[in-house]
Design an enzyme around this catalytic site. Structure first.
Site, PDB file in Angstrom:
ATOM      1  N   ASP A  91     -38.567  13.959  11.589  1.00  0.00           N
ATOM      2  CA  ASP A  91     -39.402  14.177  10.411  1.00  0.00           C
ATOM      3  C   ASP A  91     -38.582  14.142   9.117  1.00  0.00           C
ATOM      4  O   ASP A  91     -37.375  14.402   9.111  1.00  0.00           O
ATOM      5  CB  ASP A  91     -40.097  15.547  10.488  1.00  0.00           C
ATOM      6  CG  ASP A  91     -41.333  15.502  11.356  1.00  0.00           C
ATOM      7  OD1 ASP A  91     -41.558  14.466  12.006  1.00  0.00           O
ATOM      8  OD2 ASP A  91     -42.059  16.516  11.411  1.00  0.00           O
ATOM      9  N   ASP A  92     -39.293  13.877   8.023  1.00  0.00           N
ATOM     10  CA  ASP A  92     -38.841  14.089   6.639  1.00  0.00           C
ATOM     11  C   ASP A  92     -37.964  12.995   6.059  1.00  0.00           C
ATOM     12  O   ASP A  92     -37.556  13.072   4.906  1.00  0.00           O
ATOM     13  CB  ASP A  92     -38.115  15.427   6.477  1.00  0.00           C
ATOM     14  CG  ASP A  92     -39.006  16.617   6.755  1.00  0.00           C
ATOM     15  OD1 ASP A  92     -40.235  16.426   6.789  1.00  0.00           O
ATOM     16  OD2 ASP A  92     -38.469  17.728   6.945  1.00  0.00           O
TER      17      ASP A  92
ATOM     18  N   HIS B 241     -45.818  10.746   7.143  1.00  0.00           N
ATOM     19  CA  HIS B 241     -45.612  12.183   6.955  1.00  0.00           C
ATOM     20  C   HIS B 241     -46.033  12.572   5.539  1.00  0.00           C
ATOM     21  O   HIS B 241     -45.436  13.466   4.942  1.00  0.00           O
ATOM     22  CB  HIS B 241     -44.130  12.513   7.201  1.00  0.00           C
ATOM     23  CG  HIS B 241     -43.867  13.947   7.555  1.00  0.00           C
ATOM     24  ND1 HIS B 241     -44.595  14.659   8.491  1.00  0.00           N
ATOM     25  CD2 HIS B 241     -42.918  14.823   7.095  1.00  0.00           C
ATOM     26  CE1 HIS B 241     -44.120  15.871   8.593  1.00  0.00           C
ATOM     27  NE2 HIS B 241     -43.105  16.017   7.742  1.00  0.00           N
TER      28      HIS B 241
ATOM     29  N   HIS C 169     -45.032  15.047   0.877  1.00  0.00           N
ATOM     30  CA  HIS C 169     -44.775  16.184   1.759  1.00  0.00           C
ATOM     31  C   HIS C 169     -45.563  17.414   1.319  1.00  0.00           C
ATOM     32  O   HIS C 169     -45.014  18.501   1.100  1.00  0.00           O
ATOM     33  CB  HIS C 169     -43.283  16.524   1.814  1.00  0.00           C
ATOM     34  CG  HIS C 169     -42.884  17.257   3.066  1.00  0.00           C
ATOM     35  ND1 HIS C 169     -42.971  18.630   3.180  1.00  0.00           N
ATOM     36  CD2 HIS C 169     -42.414  16.810   4.257  1.00  0.00           C
ATOM     37  CE1 HIS C 169     -42.559  19.007   4.374  1.00  0.00           C
ATOM     38  NE2 HIS C 169     -42.219  17.916   5.061  1.00  0.00           N
TER      39      HIS C 169
ATOM     40  N   HIS D 291     -35.052  16.608  12.881  1.00  0.00           N
ATOM     41  CA  HIS D 291     -35.175  16.232  11.461  1.00  0.00           C
ATOM     42  C   HIS D 291     -33.991  15.361  11.060  1.00  0.00           C
ATOM     43  O   HIS D 291     -32.837  15.703  11.366  1.00  0.00           O
ATOM     44  CB  HIS D 291     -35.209  17.467  10.557  1.00  0.00           C
ATOM     45  CG  HIS D 291     -36.424  18.314  10.738  1.00  0.00           C
ATOM     46  ND1 HIS D 291     -36.529  19.247  11.763  1.00  0.00           N
ATOM     47  CD2 HIS D 291     -37.600  18.372  10.050  1.00  0.00           C
ATOM     48  CE1 HIS D 291     -37.701  19.844  11.683  1.00  0.00           C
ATOM     49  NE2 HIS D 291     -38.375  19.332  10.654  1.00  0.00           N
TER      50      HIS D 291
END
Length: 772
Positions: A104-105, A155, A159, A256
């Protein structure tokens, strides 16, 4: 025969000057628009950059602990992959002994390439849930990610917790990320993972409508059932332990690759992969997990929940049969780089995506450059304030010592030249002030083709005042420089004082102004111009500017021996020096700056005489003020360009080129042009970053300016009450001056030319007494 009605007046045909002025004004309109477009572009670039960094439109709210009564139990108790095929919520679990590795991210320029290198080394795929703003900033990383055979999902763009957002914001977050993916890697995707999500049992009544809506739009929502918690940085061993499923179960595992310092993740990932492979696990993508699960159950492969040939997120239409393609069983070899969840971006989506990537690239380059420019401008502005204060104080002390003297007192008569064009409102007041002069003078009024009876009014005023020392010379309209040159040629004395037709002198002004000529090196003297009509808001603003910006500057330039301008309202010259440099030039609109630089280059010294005061009528409207300052700034640029050769002048005559020219360019052109950055960044910071900090910074700068202004007012013995207007001046008046200068720069760069423009006068500056 037709008769003419007596009351009907014939319209006066415009004069040649009026026609030229009208054409010049028409030519400037596109340049004004261009200046405004540049300002708009700057603002847009900053807003885009702020949006990418979640400064603009950012929302840090995260929902916790809400009820889940509206969420079906089969979803809360189901697997980590949620689809809405046929409008029904369906969950899919990862098959046993299978890891759907997710990150993620990202992308992040430091950590994501290291993750990709590890995946490539072990020849396994993963699914990356990317943030759209990061994709648009680092598109090449996403392109490498896809090319390597990995899968990407959305995603959101900034955010944010979508459960707080409107439907329009949700759509915008998804669509903008799709465009970023299209521009970066030429694909769109059907996978989605919500920020701040975890397992399906955490779905609540606020987030459930979001998942339903996105499911109806063709998205597959992906959750986790095994979390490495690597964001906590607990240590490599704990990351590996927490990411390991129990009892050989399959799992969607979360790591991550961005969002913080990820060195522990990079160290843990190889150990984790080796551990899971040793236990007999295989690695796959989310699409691969769905395909395996459905194949095991005998169902039709739908490629991450999107039916073949049906509508897809991002407006793409999937070709029949394509949706079943994917990375099955985690085997990388033999699989297409176009994963099952990916759709090839075509048409408008592709081009809009590339446009977005291009715009972000501009913003990513421009904003840091602007930030550096802001620092340079800030240092230059504060440095200028400091230098002005120090040198002005030294100048004041030096010139006001009891023992200070220019030499033997100057008592000989001088010639005062008054160029006048349509000055019927002011010329009588000007002559009345000169009639009280304590120094012997002759007065030469040069009427430059006036059409309002200026010369007749001047003669009548001289006669009524009993002045026998006044000569009125009429000439065809040729402009102010020609009028001044005519006056110099007609002067009887070796010192000539030049003033504007709307200016009044104090009785002692001429005497004070000519005293520096006791020094044979002095070729010209600048007087202290004051705003007479200062009791209006615009007048008060200009009064502050004259005292602080002009006169404080002149003290500094005087000590540095590089005075750039003798003001047209009050200046004195040696006649021989004027003739030596060719008189007042018509090459520029700033004839006063032009001749001042020419005198420096001829080896003459130019000084400032603070005690010689003149009261002038400043523009009374914003339109007239714009016109005047536009001509001033443009004319100054012309004069600097004309005398660019001074940069290589040698000896004492080259001092202006070595010192004055750089200072004028930096402080009067470059710094003011970029000074709006301070205000733009301040407003930006107040709205989108930290209002309190930005406000305090702005107030600190204002405080420094107030300190400088107060000191300047003290030196000129002015009343401090006008400084109450200074905060408003910084908010309104200064912005106008910025635009004027930018407008002038654009005119200069595009090769435009202006003519001298006449300002409308009221004659309200009648006497020098009592105006302050």
């Amino acid at each position: 025969m037709p008769t003419t009605t007596p009351s009907r007046r014939r319209r006066r045909a415009p004069s040649r000057i009026e026609r030229v002025a009208g054409k010049a004004a028409a030519l400037q309109k596109p340049r004004v628009i261009l200046a405004l477009l540049l300002l708009l572009a700057l603002t847009s670039v900053m807003l885009l950059d702020g949006y990418l960094r979640a400064e603009v439109g950012g929302d840090q709210r995260v929902r916790t602990g809400a009820s889940s009564s509206k969420v079906p139990d089969k979803v809360l108790d189901g697997g980590p992959i949620l689809t809405f095929r046929g409008g029904q919520a369906t969950t899919v679990s990862v098959p046993d002994k299978t890891i759907a590795l997710t990150f993620d991210d990202g992308p992040n320029p430091t950590w994501t390439p290291q993750v990709l290198a590890i995946l490539k080394k072990y020849d396994i795929p993963a699914t990356f849930f990317v943030v759209g703003s990061m994709v648009s900033r680092y598109p090449s990383i996403v392109a490498d990610m896809v090319e390597q055979g990995n899968e990407v999902g959305i995603h959101t763009f900034t955010h944010v917790d979508l459960s707080y957002q409107s439907d329009a914001r949700v759509n915008r977050e998804m669509q903008q990320t799709q465009l970023a993916l299209a521009g970066a890697a030429g694909i769109t995707t059907t996978l989605f993972r919500a920020p701040y999500s975890s397992e399906t049992d955490a779905i609540d009544n606020y987030s459930w409508p979001v998942y339903k809506k996105l499911g109806e739009d063709g998205y597959t929502s992906v959750f986790v059932d095994t979390d490495s918690d690597d964001w906590k940085r607990p240590g490599v061993s704990k990351i590996v332990k927490w990411a390991t499923p129990e009892d050989d179960e399959g799992a969607s595992v979360l790591f991550h690759d961005a969002g913080g310092e990820r060195s522990q993740t990079i160290k843990a990932l190889p150990k984790y992969i080796e551990k899971m492979q040793a236990k007999g696990y295989t690695f796959t993508t989310i699409s691969g997990a769905i395909q395996q699960e459905e194949s095991a159950g005998g169902g039709q492969s739908a490629g991450a929940g999107a039916q073949a040939g049906g509508p897809q997120p991002g407006g793409q239409e999937a070709p029949a049969g394509q949706a079943g393609a994917g990375a099955a069983g985690g085997a990388r070899s033999g699989t297409s780089n176009l994963q099952a969840a990916h759709r090839e971006a075509t048409g408008a989506t592709l081009y809009e995506g590339k446009a977005l990537i291009g715009a972000v690239a501009v913003a990513e380059w421009a904003v840091p450059v602007l930030s550096v420019g802001l620092m340079v401008v800030g240092v230059a502005v504060m440095g200028r304030f400091g230098m002005m204060l120090l040198l002005a104080r030294r100048h004041y002390r030096q010139r006001n010592k009891r023992r200070f003297s220019w030499g033997p007192p100057v008592y000989r008569p001088v010639s005062v030249i008054v160029p006048a064009y349509n000055e019927k409102e002011c010329i009588a007041n000007t002559l009345a002030s000169l009639a009280k002069s304590t120094h012997p003078i002759e007065i030469i009024v040069v009427d430059d083709g006036s059409t309002d009876g200026t010369s007749e009014i001047a003669r009548e005023a001289a006669f009524s005042l009993g002045m026998t020392n006044v000569r009125v010379i009429r000439q065809e309209n040729a402009g102010k420089p020609a009028a001044l040159n005519n006056g110099v040629r007609s002067a009887s004395h070796d010192i000539v004082v030049m003033m504007d037709g709307d200016t009044v002198f104090e009785p002692d002004t001429v005497r004070q102004l000519v005293q520096p000529f006791a020094d044979p090196e002095v070729g010209a003297v600048a007087g202290n111009a004051k705003v007479g009509n200062r009791n209006t808001l615009i007048g008060a603003w200009q009064h502050i500017e004259y005292v602080m910006g002009f006169n404080l500057d002149r003290r500094m330039y005087d000590l540095l021996r590089c005075m750039p301008t003798i003001p047209g309202a009050i200046g004195a010259f040696r006649r021989e020096a004027v003739l030596e440099v060719g008189g007042m030039s018509e090459d520029t609109l700033a004839e006063d700056t032009d001749i001042t630089i020419a005198m420096h280059r001829a080896g003459w010294r130019v000084v400032y005489q603070e005690h010689a005061r003149a009261w002038t009528e400043a523009p009374g409207s914003l339109k007239q003020l714009w016109s005047q300052r536009y001509r001033w700034s443009y004319g100054t640029m012309q004069a600097l360009w004309k005398h660019r050769g001074s940069l290589t002048d040698k000896g004492p005559s080259g001092r202006f080129g070595r010192v004055g020219m750089p200072l004028v360019v930096i402080f009067q052109i470059v710094t003011p042009v970029f000074a709006p950055l301070i205000d733009v960044f301040t407003v930006y910071s107040m709205i989108f970053v930290d209002f309190t900090a930005a406000l305090l910074a702005w107030l600190a700068v204002l405080g420094v300016q107030l300190l400088c202004a107060a000191y300047a007012f003290r030196l000129d013995r002015e009343k401090y009450r006008y400084l109450l207007m200074m905060p408003l001046q910084q908010l309104a008046y200064r912005q106008m001056m910025y635009l004027v200068l930018i407008h002038s720069c654009i005119t200069a760069l595009t090769g435009g030319r202006l003519r001298w423009q006449k300002l409308k006068r009221t004659g309200e500056v009648g006497t020098a007494a009592g105006v302050s």
